[in-house]
Motif scaffolding. Structure first.
Motif, short mmCIF file in Angstrom:
data_model
loop_
_atom_site.label_atom_id
_atom_site.label_comp_id
_atom_site.label_asym_id
_atom_site.label_seq_id
_atom_site.Cartn_x
_atom_site.Cartn_y
_atom_site.Cartn_z
N GLY A 1 -0.80 4.20 2.93
CA GLY A 1 -1.18 4.86 1.79
C GLY A 1 -1.61 6.26 2.12
O GLY A 1 -2.02 7.22 1.30
N PHE B 1 0.18 -3.27 -4.23
CA PHE B 1 1.37 -3.63 -4.87
C PHE B 1 2.27 -4.45 -4.30
O PHE B 1 1.80 -5.13 -3.13
N LEU C 1 10.32 4.95 3.82
CA LEU C 1 9.14 5.75 3.84
C LEU C 1 8.20 5.55 4.99
O LEU C 1 7.46 6.66 5.39
N CYS D 1 5.72 3.26 5.60
CA CYS D 1 4.50 2.87 5.13
C CYS D 1 4.15 1.35 5.93
O CYS D 1 4.87 0.53 6.06
N ALA E 1 2.47 -0.92 5.51
CA ALA E 1 2.36 -2.15 4.65
C ALA E 1 3.87 -2.74 4.23
O ALA E 1 3.40 -3.66 3.68
N ILE E 2 4.92 -1.92 4.29
CA ILE E 2 6.02 -2.41 3.92
C ILE E 2 6.96 -2.98 5.01
O ILE E 2 7.01 -2.48 6.04
N ILE F 1 5.49 -6.51 0.92
CA ILE F 1 4.33 -5.79 1.50
C ILE F 1 3.22 -6.59 1.76
O ILE F 1 3.06 -7.60 1.18
N CYS G 1 -1.67 -3.10 2.19
CA CYS G 1 -1.44 -2.08 1.46
C CYS G 1 -2.67 -1.57 0.50
O CYS G 1 -3.74 -2.22 0.14
N THR G 2 -2.58 -0.25 0.35
CA THR G 2 -3.85 0.31 -0.11
C THR G 2 -3.64 0.71 -1.66
O THR G 2 -4.69 1.64 -2.48
N GLY G 3 -2.59 0.38 -2.18
CA GLY G 3 -2.47 0.78 -3.62
C GLY G 3 -1.97 1.96 -4.03
O GLY G 3 -2.18 2.28 -5.24
N CYS G 4 -1.42 3.06 -3.02
CA CYS G 4 -1.20 4.25 -3.47
C CYS G 4 -0.03 4.31 -4.49
O CYS G 4 -0.04 5.45 -5.42
N GLY G 5 0.73 3.29 -4.41
CA GLY G 5 1.95 3.22 -5.69
C GLY G 5 3.18 4.11 -5.26
O GLY G 5 3.91 4.22 -6.22
N CYS H 1 5.48 3.75 -3.06
CA CYS H 1 6.80 3.27 -2.83
C CYS H 1 7.38 2.56 -4.13
O CYS H 1 8.54 2.55 -4.36
#
Ligand code: SF4
Ligand code: SF4
Lengths: 198, 609
Positions: free
Chosen positions: B371, B553, B569, B571, B573-574, B585, B589-593, B595
């Motif tokens: 994120g 997400f 990307l 990240c 978390a992916i 995910i 994941c910190t929910g930045c959105g 992806c």
């Protein structure tokens, strides 16, 4: 092994940035001081902290430098299985490995650049040369109440080996974890201590 | 009550500043020095002034000004920071101080988190300012009150040089009493001393040289140098700073009969070196980084006509690169003294053979957090400017963007904009888009931007503004409107600042909004001249600490086609499952959105509560 006149007990803690290796090492360091022992420790900071591989050295009853020589550690405490292999060179030939079997995949793996070795293969590899205590500390921590207490489970496990009293160790766990999580962590410590005794 | 506490080396140094009665403390964050000021600022009862300055030169000048009024001041930085402060440093040696001043410069042998491994002791020699070199966190703490006293006595600043293993080492530390006296600030005009016009400087230089004798005499017999002559020993070992504990351990381990000189000050204790020389046939020298002590020993040997054999870094075998440790010292001793080699020769440690384990370990490089807004800034930057564009960058978290392919150069703090300008002025035709963090921009980036605009460089400057100095441990900076103590202060308006420097194009984008960011970058690329894009989004760690919670997400496996767009990307978390060929995910994941905006198949959505 730690040698006379230099150090009483040498411990290497290996893990991944974010797993709580520093807290684990702080609990032990503080307990050593309470137990009237001199202590030296070295830790990874900065760049490597962000999800990278991290290693901490702790030397109990030591007045010299904090870095444990190659093949010098009595115990290797690995919070992640592949990190146990990565820092194996620090463990003495008759040293013990305490390892959490729950893997954390690095980005190089999640993005398909590298592959992560089979955890069972890692453990049997370690067993070829050393005494190994392997268990899923993350699962135990969940049972205790929160997966984040995994580091305290591991501290409980290694407490069986350290020249520090259990009461002092437990006291330091309670002092250093967030106040709201004292019960969970006390339980995590006990669970770790028990599983490594078996 | 026990006064022994378990603490980080930098916390011990901070404690030393309190014990010594420090009154004005300034600095610029830099690993491994940052926690000193962090610790002082966090103290509840504080009777000293503490600040994060915008760069090391500024910090040093603040501390120097304070010391000119007669108070006790300290400035902290890392080794490369001293290059930034070198200008005032060399003249400060001429003026000296009236109160006391300690210049703490943390060295980083092995580049654990630095762009080079320079040795601050060279600056001590260069500037003729004495230097103290601690061997343990305890000694580091104890040296600080001494340094205040010493500095006041000789009316000179003192350099204090811990290394990474001291600053970031931990140990039990015996606390000492706190000096309660606080000299009041009072500046006394002395033009010959404080105004370094040529006429005055010409007088101060010989004075500075004259002073060296007093400094040497004082330090020679300080507790930081100690000589132990061993009966019947033909070998003498000299070790300085942290190398002295490594050397000591190696000597004990191998049961060697050697005389031992531990050095903790520069200029080095010449008499002790002479005595050791008279009592040894061979002298082996261990010191971190450059052969500073060794050179002095060789000079003394020549002066005294001694035919002692000097063994160190200059002709080998002690390595001049990376950090020392007990194994290296053991190995050198074994080599020189023709002892049986220790169990594990240092070379094995150098390139430990993982094949020995017959299991390939995946690399685990440090990465930007899940994120992190820098990741999306870089993603868009690459998309708009193209793979072939040139991306000079700077020093901070965003340097980790090297994995995103958007970090082509990293020279020094503030070097991104200037390097970009130079490339453009050289006639480089490819698009040039550089990146610099908010704190680095305030440090020395502003001057570079002014220069680029003034000299009409056609480049894009991206200020990746995460509203904090994140890499060194989240220190506030002028962009946040907050002091190190938490107190509120005026907040810099980055846009207005850049416009004030003359930028014709300044736009701010939210890097979580890929579309908007892309449009801003496109306009910046079109712009002829120096354009500034500010991508502003809180550092994810800081956001979490301040209570911001975003919904994580998830990936719908049904809809995922395995195109890997989101995976690329980078990240953490992916994850990508090579068997099922689907992305997923994980819990990080910190929910930045970001992806979700990338997936062309709408497979990524917020987790439903
Ligand atoms: S939303 Fe996507 S890019 Fe952002 S942190 Fe979560 S997985 Fe990573
Ligand atoms: S971008 Fe969408 S479809 Fe492609 S791998 Fe990621 S989730 Fe699957």
């Amino acid at each position: 092994m730690s040698s006379e006149g230099i150090s009483k007990f040498d411990l290497v803690i290996a893990g991944v940035g974010g797993q709580g290796t520093i807290l684990a090492s702080d609990i032990i360091g503080k307990a050593a001081v309470k137990g009237n022992m001199s202590v030296r420790a070295a830790e990874t900071h900065g760049m490597a902290q962000r999800g990278g591989s991290v290693v901490n050295h702790i030397r109990l009853g030591c007045e010299l430098g904090s870095m444990i020589p190659m093949k010098g550690a009595d115990v290797l405490l690995a919070l992640e299985p592949s990190e146990a292999l990565r820092y194996l060179e620090f463990l003495s030939d008759d040293g013990t490995i305490i390892v959490n079997t729950d893997p954390i995949l690095p980005v190089t793996v999640t993005s398909g650049l590298c592959t992560y070795p089979d955890v069972d293969a890692i453990i049997s590899k370690l067993e070829e040369t050393h005494k190994v205590k392997a268990f899923n500390a993350t699962e135990l921590a969940k049972e205790a109440g929160h997966p984040q207490s995994m580091n305290v489970v591991m501290v409980g496990a290694v407490s069986n080996y350290l020249p520090i009293s259990v009461d002092t160790m437990l006291e330091c766990v309670k002092e250093l974890v967030p106040p709201k999580t004292i019960d969970i962590n006390a339980k995590a410590f006990e669970m770790g201590r028990n599983i490594a005794q078996e | 009550m026990s006064t022994r506490e378990y603490m980080l080396g930098n916390v011990a140094i901070a404690r030393g500043i309190v014990e010594g009665g420090g009154q004005v403390i300034s600095g610029y964050p830099g690993t491994p020095s940052s926690e000193i000021i962090g610790t002082l600022a966090g103290m509840k009862e504080r009777d000293f002034y503490v600040e994060w300055s915008v760069n090391e030169k500024v910090a040093l000048e603040v501390a120097a000004g304070a010391a000119m009024t007669g108070v006790r001041s300290v400035v902290t930085m890392k080794h490369v920071g001293l290059n930034v402060a070198a200008d005032p440093l060399l003249t400060l040696a001429y003026t000296g101080v009236k109160g006391s001043m300690i210049i703490i410069v943390a060295d980083d042998p092995s580049c654990h988190s630095s762009q080079n491994e320079q040795d601050t002791r060279r600056y001590s020699q260069f500037s003729l300012i004495p230097c103290l070199d601690p061997c343990t966190p305890q000694e580091a703490k104890d040296m600080i009150p001494y340094a205040f006293e010493f500095s006041n006595k000789v009316q000179m600043p003192v350099i204090f040089r811990p290394t990474t293993r001291i600053s970031h080492g931990k140990s039990d530390v015996e606390l000492g009493p706190v000096n309660e006296t606080r000299p009041a600030a009072e500046f006394v005009k002395e033009l010959e001393r404080w105004v370094m016009v040529p006429k005055n400087a010409r007088v101060q230089h010989p004075h500075l040289l004259e002073l060296q004798k007093d400094i040497l005499n004082e330090l020679e017999n300080s507790p930081w140098n100690s000589l132990e002559l061993s009966d019947g020993a033909k070998v003498g070992v000299i070790a300085s700073g942290i190398a002295s504990v490594y050397a000591k351990e190696a000597i004990i381990k191998q049961g060697i009969n050697a005389s031992f000189l531990k050095i903790g000050t520069y200029p080095v204790p010449e008499n002790k070196i002479r005595t050791l020389m008279e009592n040894s046939e061979r002298i082996i020298i261990f010191e971190e980084m450059e052969p500073v002590v060794e050179e002095q020993v060789r000079i003394i040997a020549q002066e005294t006509g001694s035919n002692v054999e000097v063994i160190g870094k200059l002709q080998g075998p002690v390595p001049r690169i990376y950090e020392l440790n007990t194994d290296i010292c053991s190995d050198v001793l074994a080599d020189v003294l023709e002892l049986e080699r220790p169990d594990v020769p240092a070379e094995v440690a150098e390139d430990f053979d993982y094949d020995r384990c017959r299991i390939d370990l995946p690399m685990r490089p440090p990465v930007m957090c899940p994120g992190c807004s820098h990741r999306s800034t870089f993603h868009v930057m690459k998309k708009v400017y193209g793979k072939d564009a040139i991306f000079p960058s700077d020093i901070g978290c965003y340097t980790l963007g090297i994995q995103s392919g958007t970090v082509d150069t990293t020279l020094c703090m503030g070097g991104s904009i200037t390097v970009a300008s130079g490339m453009y002025q050289a006639g480089e035709k490819k698009p040039i888009c550089c990146s610099i963090g908010d704190s680095t921009f305030f440090h020395t980036g502003m001057n570079g931007l002014l220069n680029a605009i003034y000299n009409k460089a056609d480049i894009t400057v991206t200020i990746v503004d995460n509203r904090i100095t994140a890499m060194t441990g989240h220190q506030p900076n002028p962009g946040m409107g907050k002091l190190v103590t938490g107190e509120e202060t005026s907040e810099v308006d980055l846009e207005a600042l850049c416009k004030g420097l003359g930028a014709g194009f300044v736009e701010t984008a939210d890097p979580y909004d890929l579309k908007q960011t892309e449009e801003v970058f496109k306009r910046a690329k079109e712009y002829k001249g120096t354009s500034v894009v500010i991508t502003e989004q809180l550092c994810v760690i800081d956001a979490k600490r301040s209570g911001i919670r975003r919904t994580p997400f998830t990936i719908d496996a049904e809809k995922c086609t395995g195109c890997r767009l989101c995976v690329n990307l980078g990240c953490p978390a992916i994850e990508f499952d090579t068997n099922t060929r689907k992305a997923s995910i994980n819990a990080m994941c910190t929910g930045c959105g970001v992806c979700a905006a990338l997936c062309k198949f709408d497979a990524i959505t917020e987790v439903k509560k």
